[in-house]
Each structure stands twice: as structure tokens, then as C-alpha cells.
Design a protein around this motif. Structure first.
Motif, PDB file in Angstrom:
ATOM      1  N   GLN A  14     -57.760 -78.920 118.614  1.00 41.04           N
ATOM      2  CA  GLN A  14     -58.306 -77.572 118.703  1.00 41.04           C
ATOM      3  C   GLN A  14     -59.518 -77.622 119.630  1.00 41.04           C
ATOM      4  O   GLN A  14     -60.316 -78.561 119.571  1.00 41.04           O
ATOM      5  CB  GLN A  14     -58.734 -77.063 117.316  1.00 41.04           C
ATOM      6  CG  GLN A  14     -59.229 -75.630 117.300  1.00 41.04           C
ATOM      7  CD  GLN A  14     -59.662 -75.193 115.906  1.00 41.04           C
ATOM      8  OE1 GLN A  14     -60.841 -75.000 115.643  1.00 41.04           O
ATOM      9  NE2 GLN A  14     -58.714 -75.053 114.998  1.00 41.04           N
ATOM     10  N   THR A  35     -56.623 -77.092 111.173  1.00 45.93           N
ATOM     11  CA  THR A  35     -55.756 -78.097 111.797  1.00 45.93           C
ATOM     12  C   THR A  35     -55.068 -78.962 110.752  1.00 45.93           C
ATOM     13  O   THR A  35     -54.114 -79.666 111.070  1.00 45.93           O
ATOM     14  CB  THR A  35     -56.545 -78.998 112.766  1.00 45.93           C
ATOM     15  OG1 THR A  35     -57.491 -79.780 112.033  1.00 45.93           O
ATOM     16  CG2 THR A  35     -57.267 -78.179 113.831  1.00 45.93           C
ATOM     17  N   GLN A  49     -50.846 -73.418 115.703  1.00 52.34           N
ATOM     18  CA  GLN A  49     -50.747 -74.868 115.852  1.00 52.34           C
ATOM     19  C   GLN A  49     -49.310 -75.352 115.654  1.00 52.34           C
ATOM     20  O   GLN A  49     -48.836 -76.229 116.382  1.00 52.34           O
ATOM     21  CB  GLN A  49     -51.660 -75.553 114.838  1.00 52.34           C
ATOM     22  CG  GLN A  49     -52.087 -76.943 115.243  1.00 52.34           C
ATOM     23  CD  GLN A  49     -53.208 -76.948 116.269  1.00 52.34           C
ATOM     24  OE1 GLN A  49     -54.305 -76.517 115.981  1.00 52.34           O
ATOM     25  NE2 GLN A  49     -52.923 -77.437 117.459  1.00 52.34           N
TER      26      GLN A  49
END
Length: 337
Positions: A21, A302, A273
Motif C-alpha cells: 500500500q 492490508t 487489494q
């Protein structure tokens, strides 16, 4: 979710290793109302401490002010970060007369300005911010490639291009990353750009993965909830009837968040993601924030995995969104599909 450094990925074939990220820095200087500079600097440090190493800016943000703002941080941590900036949007004639410039002479001038403001000798990732169809892509990318040859830029990126344009550019010089808007609310890039990026080994860098904050529930109507300086007041999907329609679409996001003990923002980021798995490419979203608390919340996403049934519940949202993402969509890839 325990706090620890995030995973790393390669940003495009042969590209730099970055945290999975990144951090968009636009709002630290402009567009989202007033900024507490000290808090923003603290957020930069918190990002690096968490393993967020892709730092994203552009010469248009604050008309160079954001690059200058980042310079001390960059100087202190040059070897630890991957620095990305962009050219192409010329505001010199005023905001109401912005022009997109892709001509080689402009590119050569633009890079010198960014290098000076950032206080660096080389830019790690240099993006064409917007595409001017009036300039042959081979000319623009050829000029960018010259910057690599001169040692001023390490890797090249494009923003808001179609799959066909990405293929054309990549044939001139390898493209490390494609940056375009991609979120639960904005999926037009899946028409051609995502597939081309996967095919070519180009990393995808989604900007506005939180729908400019709307997906977090931070505001429900930009016209009523946000300051006069906030440009979201002029984006069609965030005001009036469109905003009311779109706010109702967030119910499954909130429900899934509650099941995980997470926030809606974390669910939205986890969805972006996991596009990496769905489409078979590297995905490095760059949510923007000026606050350390939000930064840590975003980083924690994440480590959130959504189950297939949860992804299925989120699948229909984008198709129901009311209003475009800009008042004028002419400079987006969607306009050229």
C-alpha cells in the motif's frame, strides 16, 4: 489486527520493491480543505514506519507546493522510499483554463521543475498524469524514455490510459505502473486497462480507492458536509440525489465491516487489494490521508481478507452508482474507451 510492517511487492516487471500500500499526498496541500502541516508530516513518518514506501505526488498539487512540502521528508529518507510524481496538467493559465500537455518540450521542462522542488537528482517513478490524444503517444513516451536515458528518472508510469494506449506506450519503453481511479464505486478501468496491465506485467496503482472518502462514511453529501475549499463539492456523485442514492449502496460494506470488527474503509481497501488475485496483477493502492490515525487504519486493511461470499455481496455496487466521478470526464480513460 496486530500492528506490523506491511508486505512488499515489485512495482511492475523489474520495478522497485515497495510496500503493498502506498500513500497519496495530494490532500496534504490542496483540494480537501485546510491541512495541519505538522500532523501531515507526522503521517508521513508513520507511513514509513509501517512499511508504506511508495510516496505519490504531482506537480499540479498546490501548483508545486506539495512537492516542496515533501522535500524535507524525501531528503531525510531518500534511500527508504520510492518517490513518484507526475506531469501533464498545466494550471499556469488558471484553474478554469487547465490544459493537458504531453509535448516533449513541456515534459523536459516539467521534470526539471519537479526535480528542483523535490530536491532530488532522480525521480523513481515519473507518470504522465493525463493523456492528450492530440500528441502521438510515441512522441510523449519517447520523451519520457529520454529522461531515463539521462538518469533523471528511473521508471515510467501512465495515468488514466486505456488498455490499447498502455500497450502502445509499453512498446516504446517499459511502463512500470498504471495509476487510475479504481474502487468499489469506480470500475471502468476493468474494461481494458486492467487486462492489459496484467498481460504486460505492469503494476496497477489505484488512486481514490476509498472513493475520495465517501466509502468510509466520513460524509454523506459533499455540498452540505464539506468546506467551501473542498473540491468534492463539485463532483457529481457526492451531492444531491446522487449522494443519497450512493450512500444507500454502502450498507453491505458496513455489514461486512461489522462482521470483521473492521471499518468500512478497511473493507473498501481490502476489496481493491484483492483485485490482484482476481485479475492476476500487482495492485498497490494509494489512499490519501493527512492523519496518522487514518494511515494506521488504512495500513491494517492490508491484512484483511474478504471471503468469496463477501466479495460477491460487494460485486453489484459499482453498477448502481449514480453520477460520474468528475464533472468533465473528457480527460479520463473512460472517455476514450
Amino acid at each position: 489486527m496486530a500492528d506490523h510492517t506491511i508486505a512488499t511487492v515489485e512495482l511492475g516487471t523489474g520495478g522497485p520493491l515497495v510496500g503493498v500500500q502506498g500513500l497519496g499526498c495530494m490532500g496534504m496541500s490542496e483540494f480537501y480543505g485546510d491541512t495541519d502541516e505538522a500532523e501531515a508530516r507526522g503521517t508521513l513518518q508513520a507511513a514509513l514506519d509501517a512499511g508504506v514506501t511508495l510516496i505519490d505526488t504531482a506537480d499540479i498539487y498546490g501548483q508545486g507546493a506539495n512537492e516542496e512540502f515533501l522535500a524535507p521528508f524525501v531528503a531525510a529518507h531518500r534511500g527508504e522510499i520510492t518517490l513518484a510524481t507526475k506531469f501533464a496538467i498545466d494550471r499556469s493559465a488558471g484553474d478554469d483554463r487547465r490544459t493537458v500537455r504531453n509535448d516533449p518540450a513541456y515534459i523536459r521542462t516539467a521534470v526539471e521543475g519537479s526535480l528542483r522542488r523535490l530536491g532530488v537528482d532522480v525521480i523513481d517513478l515519473y507518470y504522465m498524469h493525463r493523456r492528450d490524444p492530440g500528441v502521438p503517444l510515441a512522441e510523449s513516451v519517447g520523451a519520457m524514455a529520454e529522461l531515463v536515458e539521462r538518469g533523471l528518472v528511473k521508471h515510467l508510469g501512465l495515468s488514466e490510459v486505456t488498455g490499447a494506449e498502455l500497450r502502445e506506450a509499453h512498446a516504446v519503453h517499459p511502463i512500470a505502473a498504471l495509476q487510475s481511479e479504481w474502487s468499489l464505486f469506480s470500475r471502468d478501468v476493468e474494461r481494458s486497462a486492467v487486462g492489459a496491465a496484467a498481460e504486460l506485467g505492469v503494476a496497477f496503482v489505484p488512486y481514490s480507492p476509498l472513493g475520495r472518502g465517501f466509502l468510509t462514511g466520513a460524509f454523506q453529501d459533499a455540498g452540505a458536509d464539506l468546506s467551501a475549499k473542498d473540491f468534492r463539492r463539485f463532483q457529481p456523485r457526492f451531492t444531491g440525489d446522487n449522494a443519497r442514492t450512493n450512500a444507500a449502496l454502502l450498507e453491505p460494506v458496513r455489514a461486512i465491516a461489522a462482521e470483521h470488527g473492521a471499518s468500512p474503509a478497511q473493507v473498501a481497501l481490502a476489496w481493491v487489494q484483492q483485485r490482484a488475485d482476481v485479475h492476476g496483477l500487482t495492485v498497490v493502492p494509494i489512499p490519501g490521508t493527512r492523519r496518522t490515525t487514518r494511515l494506521l487504519e488504512n495500513v491494517a486493511a492490508t491484512r484483511l481478507r474478504l471471503a468469496p461470499e463477501e466479495l460477491a455481496a460487494l460485486e453489484p455496487i459499482a453498477g448502481k452508482v449514480a453520477g460520474d466521478r468528475y464533472p468533465d470526464m473528457s480527460s479520463t480513460s473512460a472517455a476514450r474507451e
